[in-house]
Design a protein around this motif. Structure first.
Motif, PDB file in Angstrom:
ATOM      1  N   ASP A  10       0.809  -1.228   0.000  1.00 53.98           N
ATOM      2  CA  ASP A  10       0.000   0.000   0.000  1.00 53.98           C
ATOM      3  C   ASP A  10       0.838   1.271   0.000  1.00 53.98           C
ATOM      4  O   ASP A  10       0.313   2.354  -0.203  1.00 53.98           O
ATOM      5  CB  ASP A  10      -1.017  -0.013   1.148  1.00 53.98           C
ATOM      6  N   TYR A  11       2.161   1.156   0.210  1.00 51.02           N
ATOM      7  CA  TYR A  11       2.996   2.364   0.156  1.00 51.02           C
ATOM      8  C   TYR A  11       3.321   2.774  -1.273  1.00 51.02           C
ATOM      9  O   TYR A  11       3.843   3.863  -1.507  1.00 51.02           O
ATOM     10  CB  TYR A  11       4.305   2.167   0.941  1.00 51.02           C
ATOM     11  N   ARG A 203      -9.845   4.775   0.412  1.00 49.84           N
ATOM     12  CA  ARG A 203      -9.741   3.308   0.534  1.00 49.84           C
ATOM     13  C   ARG A 203      -8.371   2.777   0.128  1.00 49.84           C
ATOM     14  O   ARG A 203      -8.020   1.647   0.471  1.00 49.84           O
ATOM     15  CB  ARG A 203     -10.830   2.630  -0.299  1.00 49.84           C
ATOM     16  N   THR A 204      -7.603   3.578  -0.608  1.00 46.33           N
ATOM     17  CA  THR A 204      -6.276   3.120  -1.039  1.00 46.33           C
ATOM     18  C   THR A 204      -5.157   3.841  -0.288  1.00 46.33           C
ATOM     19  O   THR A 204      -3.983   3.721  -0.665  1.00 46.33           O
ATOM     20  CB  THR A 204      -6.097   3.329  -2.555  1.00 46.33           C
ATOM     21  N   GLU A 205      -5.540   4.560   0.745  1.00 48.06           N
ATOM     22  CA  GLU A 205      -4.531   5.266   1.565  1.00 48.06           C
ATOM     23  C   GLU A 205      -3.677   4.237   2.293  1.00 48.06           C
ATOM     24  O   GLU A 205      -4.184   3.202   2.724  1.00 48.06           O
ATOM     25  CB  GLU A 205      -5.282   6.146   2.588  1.00 48.06           C
ATOM     26  N   LYS A 206      -2.402   4.532   2.427  1.00 44.60           N
ATOM     27  CA  LYS A 206      -1.491   3.626   3.157  1.00 44.60           C
ATOM     28  C   LYS A 206      -1.947   3.520   4.614  1.00 44.60           C
ATOM     29  O   LYS A 206      -2.214   4.526   5.255  1.00 44.60           O
ATOM     30  CB  LYS A 206      -0.079   4.191   3.100  1.00 44.60           C
ATOM     31  N   ALA A 207      -2.034   2.263   5.090  1.00 41.88           N
ATOM     32  CA  ALA A 207      -2.371   2.056   6.502  1.00 41.88           C
ATOM     33  C   ALA A 207      -1.178   2.435   7.353  1.00 41.88           C
ATOM     34  O   ALA A 207      -0.044   2.182   6.957  1.00 41.88           O
ATOM     35  CB  ALA A 207      -2.742   0.596   6.728  1.00 41.88           C
ATOM     36  N   ASP A 208      -1.418   3.065   8.515  1.00 41.65           N
ATOM     37  CA  ASP A 208      -0.267   3.460   9.367  1.00 41.65           C
ATOM     38  C   ASP A 208       0.303   2.281  10.128  1.00 41.65           C
ATOM     39  O   ASP A 208      -0.320   1.302  10.361  1.00 41.65           O
ATOM     40  CB  ASP A 208      -0.705   4.556  10.345  1.00 41.65           C
TER      41      ASP A 208
END
Ligand code: GSH
Length: 208
Positions: A10-11, A203-208
């Motif tokens: 996701d990054y 919805r495609t944002e990088k999860a922290d």
């Protein structure tokens, strides 16, 4: 029909471009994690999917692809959902031109030379950042000149050009210099804010 599979993380800006195409088409998909920067290297099996060891790779019912532009166009053409490419030849060419320009001149300068250099390096290379900002200014100037009248880069229709540009600019504006430079290009800044408000972007944002 089985779900398409995206290999990647996701990054990644390029993984996000493909995921945005799937999200905007309303297609359910599986994200199989591949970390190309993992300490122990890229898993050997992944080179069957991407001989150059980059992300994303894509698979749909045995059909394998790499190169995000090709994947995004396939997703648009092989599935139902809103069309993400104009039909008219010149608008379609403009869509491809914007994606190609961002690949050739935007991605490295905006993502690596400015954002990653500033965010990740203990001692950032200021000359690299300055040169990256210079190139980014040209990209933003040209994007401004190519942008059609309307909410999206091609005008009224959301296209693959928007999906290609937003993740790159989204990375660029993680740093002060990126936000400051973008603010000099009001049309593109407003377009980016509009795109960033779309559910697909969240919805495609990088999860922290
Ligand atoms: N041309 C490729 C570029 C893909 C790409 O460069 N992905 C980056 C992540 S955003 C990557 O895998 N980088 C790993 C590396 O540079 O070793 C595409 O369009 O899919």
């Amino acid at each position: 029909m089985s779900k398409p599979v995206v290999y990647g993380a996701d990054y990644s800006v390029y993984v996000r471009i493909v995921r945005l195409a799937l999200e905007e088409k309303g297609i359910d998909y599986e994200l199989v994690p591949v970390d190309v920067f993992a300490e122990d290297g890229i898993p050997g099996w992944y080179f069957e999917h991407h001989p150059f060891g980059r992300i994303p790779a894509f698979e749909h019912e045995g059909f394998r692809l790499h190169e995000s532009g090709a994947i995004a166009r396939y997703v648009d053409e092989a599935f139902d959902g809103p069309a993400l490419q104009p039909v008219e030849a010149r608008a379609r060419a403009r869509t491809n031109q914007i994606a190609g320009m961002l690949d050739a001149y935007g991605y490295r300068a905006m993502v690596w030379d400015v954002a990653v250099e500033r965010l990740e390096k203990t001692t950032p290379d200021e000359a690299l950042i300055a040169a990256g900002l210079g190139q980014a200014a040209t990209v933003l100037r040209v994007l401004t000149s190519l942008k059609a009248t309307g909410p999206w880069l091609l005008g009224e229709q959301l296209t693959l050009a928007d999906l290609h540009a937003a993740p790159i600019i989204g990375y660029f504006v993680k740093v002060d210099e990126g936000r400051k430079l973008l603010a000099e290009f009001a049309d593109i800044q407003e377009w980016y804010a509009r795109f960033a408000a779309r559910p697909s972007f969240a919805r495609t944002e990088k999860a922290d």
